[in-house]
Design a protein around this motif. Structure first.
Motif, mmCIF file in Angstrom:
data_model
loop_
_atom_site.group_PDB
_atom_site.id
_atom_site.type_symbol
_atom_site.label_atom_id
_atom_site.label_comp_id
_atom_site.label_asym_id
_atom_site.label_seq_id
_atom_site.Cartn_x
_atom_site.Cartn_y
_atom_site.Cartn_z
ATOM 1 N N MET A 1 6.942 -27.400 -31.342
ATOM 2 C CA MET A 1 6.407 -28.674 -30.912
ATOM 3 C C MET A 1 4.944 -28.484 -30.557
ATOM 4 N N ALA A 2 4.155 -29.470 -30.823
ATOM 5 C CA ALA A 2 2.713 -29.398 -30.561
ATOM 6 C C ALA A 2 2.406 -29.668 -29.098
ATOM 7 N N ILE A 3 1.201 -29.385 -28.698
ATOM 8 C CA ILE A 3 0.731 -29.589 -27.335
ATOM 9 C C ILE A 3 0.020 -30.945 -27.256
ATOM 10 N N PRO A 4 0.363 -31.862 -26.302
ATOM 11 C CA PRO A 4 -0.208 -33.207 -26.247
ATOM 12 C C PRO A 4 -1.646 -33.297 -25.752
ATOM 13 N N THR A 5 -2.307 -34.393 -26.113
ATOM 14 C CA THR A 5 -3.715 -34.579 -25.775
ATOM 15 C C THR A 5 -3.955 -35.514 -24.604
ATOM 16 N N SER A 6 -3.156 -36.511 -24.415
ATOM 17 C CA SER A 6 -3.398 -37.449 -23.321
ATOM 18 C C SER A 6 -2.074 -37.939 -22.772
ATOM 19 N N ARG A 7 -2.126 -38.516 -21.603
ATOM 20 C CA ARG A 7 -0.901 -39.018 -20.987
ATOM 21 C C ARG A 7 -0.283 -40.136 -21.817
ATOM 22 N N LYS A 8 -1.087 -40.857 -22.564
ATOM 23 C CA LYS A 8 -0.550 -41.930 -23.393
ATOM 24 C C LYS A 8 -0.067 -41.410 -24.747
ATOM 25 N N GLY A 9 -0.290 -40.152 -25.014
ATOM 26 C CA GLY A 9 0.127 -39.572 -26.280
ATOM 27 C C GLY A 9 -0.891 -39.852 -27.362
ATOM 28 N N GLU A 42 7.607 -31.130 -22.957
ATOM 29 C CA GLU A 42 8.531 -32.250 -22.842
ATOM 30 C C GLU A 42 7.845 -33.511 -23.354
ATOM 31 N N GLN A 43 8.508 -34.217 -24.259
ATOM 32 C CA GLN A 43 8.029 -35.523 -24.702
ATOM 33 C C GLN A 43 8.591 -36.554 -23.726
ATOM 34 N N ARG A 44 7.714 -37.291 -23.082
ATOM 35 C CA ARG A 44 8.141 -38.275 -22.093
ATOM 36 C C ARG A 44 8.419 -39.618 -22.748
ATOM 37 N N ASP A 45 9.098 -40.512 -22.036
ATOM 38 C CA ASP A 45 9.467 -41.817 -22.567
ATOM 39 C C ASP A 45 8.267 -42.661 -22.966
ATOM 40 N N ASP A 46 7.130 -42.465 -22.301
ATOM 41 C CA ASP A 46 5.941 -43.265 -22.609
ATOM 42 C C ASP A 46 5.161 -42.709 -23.804
ATOM 43 N N VAL A 50 4.005 -33.247 -21.905
ATOM 44 C CA VAL A 50 3.542 -32.410 -20.805
ATOM 45 C C VAL A 50 4.214 -31.051 -20.894
ATOM 46 N N LEU A 51 3.578 -30.042 -20.346
ATOM 47 C CA LEU A 51 4.165 -28.719 -20.238
ATOM 48 C C LEU A 51 4.957 -28.695 -18.940
ATOM 49 N N ARG A 52 6.267 -28.452 -19.026
ATOM 50 C CA ARG A 52 7.118 -28.450 -17.836
ATOM 51 C C ARG A 52 7.113 -27.079 -17.187
ATOM 52 N N LEU A 53 6.893 -27.082 -15.871
ATOM 53 C CA LEU A 53 6.856 -25.851 -15.084
ATOM 54 C C LEU A 53 7.764 -25.988 -13.876
ATOM 55 N N ARG A 54 8.396 -24.891 -13.470
ATOM 56 C CA ARG A 54 9.166 -24.832 -12.229
ATOM 57 C C ARG A 54 8.554 -23.725 -11.375
ATOM 58 N N VAL A 55 8.368 -24.015 -10.100
ATOM 59 C CA VAL A 55 7.864 -23.001 -9.179
ATOM 60 C C VAL A 55 8.711 -22.974 -7.913
#
Length: 116
Positions: A1-9, A42-46, A50-55
């Motif tokens: 999967m590619a890396i996204p550019t903006s919050r709006k996709g 993660e591809q979001r509904d909108d 985003v890159l998902r991270l857990r800390v």
């Protein structure tokens, strides 16, 4: 999967724009998790990605942000001082500023797509 550019996709579905001095990836952070982990893109509904991270760190006085920076520094091949939170310091959705070689950072971020 590619890396996204903006919050709006974007039509090309990338996670971040390559900047001349570095990159600005979008991340979604889950603080207070059982382990530190990079979970991939993660591809979001909108339509954004985003890159998902857990800390493990708690979201108190910048501890979770520091854990995010420490988690990403090694796989991106940059010093911790080269990463900062540019937007969303107190939010789960953040934009990071990563100083370095833009194309190399984009390639390193693309390699993070998947469980670590």
């Amino acid at each position: 999967m590619a890396i996204p550019t903006s919050r709006k996709g974007t039509p090309d579905g990338r996670l971040l724009p390559a900047q001349p001095p570095g990159a600005e990836p979008f991340v979604r952070v889950t603080p207070n998790a059982g382990r530190d982990a990079i979970e991939g893109v993660e591809q979001r509904d909108d339509g954004s990605a985003v890159l998902r991270l857990r800390v493990k760190a708690v979201p108190d006085k910048g501890k979770a942000n520091a854990a995010v920076i420490a988690l990403l520094a090694k796989p991106l091949g940059v010093a911790k001082s080269a990463i900062s939170v540019s937007h969303g310091e107190t939010a789960r959705l953040k934009t990071l500023a990563v100083a370095g070689d833009g194309p190399a950072l984009v390639a390193a971020l693309a390699a993070l797509d998947g469980p670590q």
